[in-house]
Design a protein around this motif. Sequence first.
Motif, mmCIF file in Angstrom:
data_model
loop_
_atom_site.group_PDB
_atom_site.id
_atom_site.type_symbol
_atom_site.label_atom_id
_atom_site.label_comp_id
_atom_site.label_asym_id
_atom_site.label_seq_id
_atom_site.Cartn_x
_atom_site.Cartn_y
_atom_site.Cartn_z
ATOM 1 N N ALA A 13 2.953 -15.147 -35.386
ATOM 2 C CA ALA A 13 2.086 -14.166 -34.723
ATOM 3 C C ALA A 13 2.463 -12.745 -35.128
ATOM 4 O O ALA A 13 1.581 -11.893 -35.357
ATOM 5 N N LEU A 14 3.760 -12.453 -35.212
ATOM 6 C CA LEU A 14 4.216 -11.122 -35.631
ATOM 7 C C LEU A 14 3.789 -10.834 -37.070
ATOM 8 O O LEU A 14 3.359 -9.718 -37.391
ATOM 9 N N GLU A 15 3.896 -11.849 -37.921
ATOM 10 C CA GLU A 15 3.457 -11.675 -39.306
ATOM 11 C C GLU A 15 1.963 -11.404 -39.363
ATOM 12 O O GLU A 15 1.486 -10.603 -40.179
ATOM 13 N N GLY A 16 1.211 -12.054 -38.460
ATOM 14 C CA GLY A 16 -0.220 -11.808 -38.409
ATOM 15 C C GLY A 16 -0.546 -10.376 -38.035
ATOM 16 O O GLY A 16 -1.565 -9.828 -38.459
ATOM 17 N N ALA A 17 0.339 -9.745 -37.244
ATOM 18 C CA ALA A 17 0.098 -8.366 -36.819
ATOM 19 C C ALA A 17 0.412 -7.358 -37.911
ATOM 20 O O ALA A 17 -0.283 -6.340 -38.051
ATOM 21 N N VAL A 18 1.450 -7.618 -38.713
ATOM 22 C CA VAL A 18 1.905 -6.610 -39.691
ATOM 23 C C VAL A 18 1.742 -7.054 -41.144
ATOM 24 O O VAL A 18 2.006 -6.272 -42.051
ATOM 25 N N GLY A 19 1.320 -8.302 -41.367
ATOM 26 C CA GLY A 19 1.168 -8.790 -42.731
ATOM 27 C C GLY A 19 2.449 -9.383 -43.274
ATOM 28 O O GLY A 19 3.544 -9.131 -42.769
ATOM 29 N N ARG A 20 2.311 -10.187 -44.324
ATOM 30 C CA ARG A 20 3.463 -10.885 -44.896
ATOM 31 C C ARG A 20 4.539 -9.909 -45.379
ATOM 32 O O ARG A 20 5.728 -10.162 -45.240
ATOM 33 N N ASP A 21 4.123 -8.794 -45.963
ATOM 34 C CA ASP A 21 5.093 -7.816 -46.476
ATOM 35 C C ASP A 21 5.739 -6.999 -45.370
ATOM 36 O O ASP A 21 6.680 -6.248 -45.632
ATOM 37 N N GLY A 22 5.236 -7.163 -44.145
ATOM 38 C CA GLY A 22 5.741 -6.340 -43.055
ATOM 39 C C GLY A 22 6.731 -7.019 -42.143
ATOM 40 O O GLY A 22 7.150 -6.418 -41.146
ATOM 41 N N LEU A 23 7.139 -8.255 -42.467
ATOM 42 C CA LEU A 23 8.064 -8.989 -41.607
ATOM 43 C C LEU A 23 9.283 -9.422 -42.388
ATOM 44 O O LEU A 23 9.174 -10.010 -43.469
ATOM 45 N N THR A 24 10.458 -9.135 -41.854
ATOM 46 C CA THR A 24 11.718 -9.611 -42.411
ATOM 47 C C THR A 24 12.550 -10.183 -41.280
ATOM 48 O O THR A 24 12.757 -9.512 -40.260
ATOM 49 N N ALA A 25 12.994 -11.420 -41.438
ATOM 50 C CA ALA A 25 13.772 -12.048 -40.378
ATOM 51 C C ALA A 25 15.061 -12.677 -40.883
ATOM 52 O O ALA A 25 15.819 -13.248 -40.100
ATOM 53 N N ASP A 26 15.330 -12.558 -42.197
ATOM 54 C CA ASP A 26 16.574 -13.121 -42.723
ATOM 55 C C ASP A 26 17.674 -12.076 -42.687
ATOM 56 O O ASP A 26 17.418 -10.865 -42.732
ATOM 57 N N THR A 27 18.900 -12.545 -42.611
ATOM 58 C CA THR A 27 20.055 -11.654 -42.437
ATOM 59 C C THR A 27 20.157 -10.618 -43.552
ATOM 60 O O THR A 27 20.361 -9.422 -43.294
ATOM 61 N N ALA A 28 20.020 -11.060 -44.804
ATOM 62 C CA ALA A 28 20.173 -10.132 -45.928
ATOM 63 C C ALA A 28 19.086 -9.068 -45.912
ATOM 64 O O ALA A 28 19.346 -7.885 -46.136
ATOM 65 N N ALA A 55 -3.140 0.905 -37.077
ATOM 66 C CA ALA A 55 -3.739 -0.277 -36.465
ATOM 67 C C ALA A 55 -2.733 -1.418 -36.380
ATOM 68 O O ALA A 55 -2.717 -2.180 -35.407
ATOM 69 N N ASP A 56 -1.892 -1.556 -37.400
ATOM 70 C CA ASP A 56 -0.831 -2.574 -37.363
ATOM 71 C C ASP A 56 0.123 -2.320 -36.201
ATOM 72 O O ASP A 56 0.557 -3.253 -35.525
ATOM 73 N N VAL A 57 0.483 -1.058 -35.989
ATOM 74 C CA VAL A 57 1.393 -0.724 -34.889
ATOM 75 C C VAL A 57 0.749 -1.092 -33.556
ATOM 76 O O VAL A 57 1.409 -1.654 -32.670
ATOM 77 N N GLN A 58 -0.526 -0.808 -33.427
ATOM 78 C CA GLN A 58 -1.220 -1.156 -32.188
ATOM 79 C C GLN A 58 -1.232 -2.670 -31.962
ATOM 80 O O GLN A 58 -0.938 -3.150 -30.858
ATOM 81 N N ALA A 59 -1.565 -3.419 -33.015
ATOM 82 C CA ALA A 59 -1.598 -4.875 -32.890
ATOM 83 C C ALA A 59 -0.222 -5.420 -32.549
ATOM 84 O O ALA A 59 -0.075 -6.331 -31.715
ATOM 85 N N LEU A 60 0.799 -4.850 -33.180
ATOM 86 C CA LEU A 60 2.164 -5.287 -32.927
ATOM 87 C C LEU A 60 2.571 -5.029 -31.484
ATOM 88 O O LEU A 60 3.152 -5.900 -30.818
ATOM 89 N N MET A 61 2.254 -3.853 -30.978
ATOM 90 C CA MET A 61 2.653 -3.523 -29.607
ATOM 91 C C MET A 61 1.872 -4.336 -28.577
ATOM 92 O O MET A 61 2.410 -4.697 -27.530
ATOM 93 N N ARG A 62 0.609 -4.639 -28.859
ATOM 94 C CA ARG A 62 -0.139 -5.504 -27.949
ATOM 95 C C ARG A 62 0.518 -6.883 -27.871
ATOM 96 O O ARG A 62 0.670 -7.456 -26.780
ATOM 97 N N LEU A 63 0.939 -7.385 -29.021
ATOM 98 C CA LEU A 63 1.583 -8.695 -29.060
ATOM 99 C C LEU A 63 2.929 -8.670 -28.354
ATOM 100 O O LEU A 63 3.244 -9.571 -27.551
#
Length: 478
Positions: A13-28, A55-63
């Motif tokens: 869901a978070l990736e859907g809000a910010v796009g594939r390039d906008g999410l990082t969840a690995d330690t490195a 708009a991405d920030v808005q979608a992210l904060m709503r989520l």
Amino acid sequence: MTLHSLSPDILGALEGAVGRDGLTADTAGMAKYLGDWAGDCRGSALAVLRPGSVADVQALMRLCSELGLGVIPQGGNTGLVSGAIDSKGAGLVVVSLERLNAIRRIDTENFTLQADAGCVLQTIKDASEAQDCLFPLALGAQGSCQIGGNAASNAGGVNVLRYGMARDLILGLEVVLADGELWNGFSGLRKNNSGYDLKQLFVGSEGTLGIITGVEVKLFPKPARIETAYLGLASFEAAVALFNRARRDCSDLISAFEIIGSECIDLAQLIDPGVTAPVSAPVQALVELSSSAAIDLNGMLAGFLADAMEDGLVADAVLATSVAQAKAFWAIREGLVEGQAKRGYHVRTDLSVRISDIPALIERARRFVAHEHSGWISLAYGHAGDGNIHFNVLPPADLGAGEARARGAEITAGLYDIAVNLGGSISAEHGIGRSRSREFWAELSPTHRRMVTALKTALDPKGLMNPGCLLPLTETVP
């Protein structure tokens, strides 16, 4: 309850809000977002999110509001009080504004500029200069700090004396609130007395009330002349007396008045061994005059210093004869800060007192360190023109890291007490963050606490905006 990981569904869901390039969840991938510039603190995050649009920030904060997920807004991550790092392991996501980095508009007729919050300060300064204008906010981190972070922390720097803090330079803000709603506070107006000045709620709020996504600032005519002098003085008392005279004799043409204890010069040499102070004196000062008009600044500064030397206020003085020499003077001031970071852990403060109390602050602080913490090295420097002194203390080189930090906490508390007893503040320009939140809260009156809590509750009822920053975690929203 503190979360330790996010489920695949939430990450999706978070990736859907910010796009594939906008999410990082690995330690490195997250590592560079989880440490402070000075290397004092490491934090954690459930994920790092890098929205590419408002708009991405808005979608992210709503989520995040729906999920009850706490958020840390992050600019250039150059802060010194852990305001953009989850150092308490509270289970939060970092929202980096680095992809929102465009200059939206420069209006040279009205001397204004609009930029995305993630625009680097130096980029704004360069773009302004290209239009024969000046954006005067100037600080050591300007090559990497972002204008949204400057606004959120109410950044200061070396030009506060003439142009004020960040809040004095901001005409308007664009902010995404905790529920994802967008507030557009842009108008371009220099005077607007229509009720509450809402932008000032967010300036200095350190991301605890919303995410700044856009900033509108004042520009000024580019100075046609700049004169810089490096001075040697006998004492901090002499430095304050000289500043008072300079304000009268040079008026508002003074753009900077920095003071440096001679003990700081060795730190600048850790960055550049070739750095040499142009004068030898217990206290040194950098003075800068600037003007966009046809004024004989060189003659004004030279005459002022000649009179001050005749009266015994100045022991030695060197006027820069070129831009390169002026930059060399400023390299001493900038290098001593980097040198402290290179040396390693040290006590760092950002104290503010009335200008007339600067000598007392430094004298009491030096005496306290010498008597109570023998072997530690006191450093005093800062912005004399606005009462902001960075009184830092280096541990003995052979002291273990654990003991140094424990003793450092005692020293910090003692220095805060000295500043407060002089009617001063524990934070002049760096903010409160997480590292000073307990001390900040403890000093507030019940009325002040009630007002702060009311604002926080009204704008962030779920307590999701940068929890633990500014307000201690136990004092945020019930």
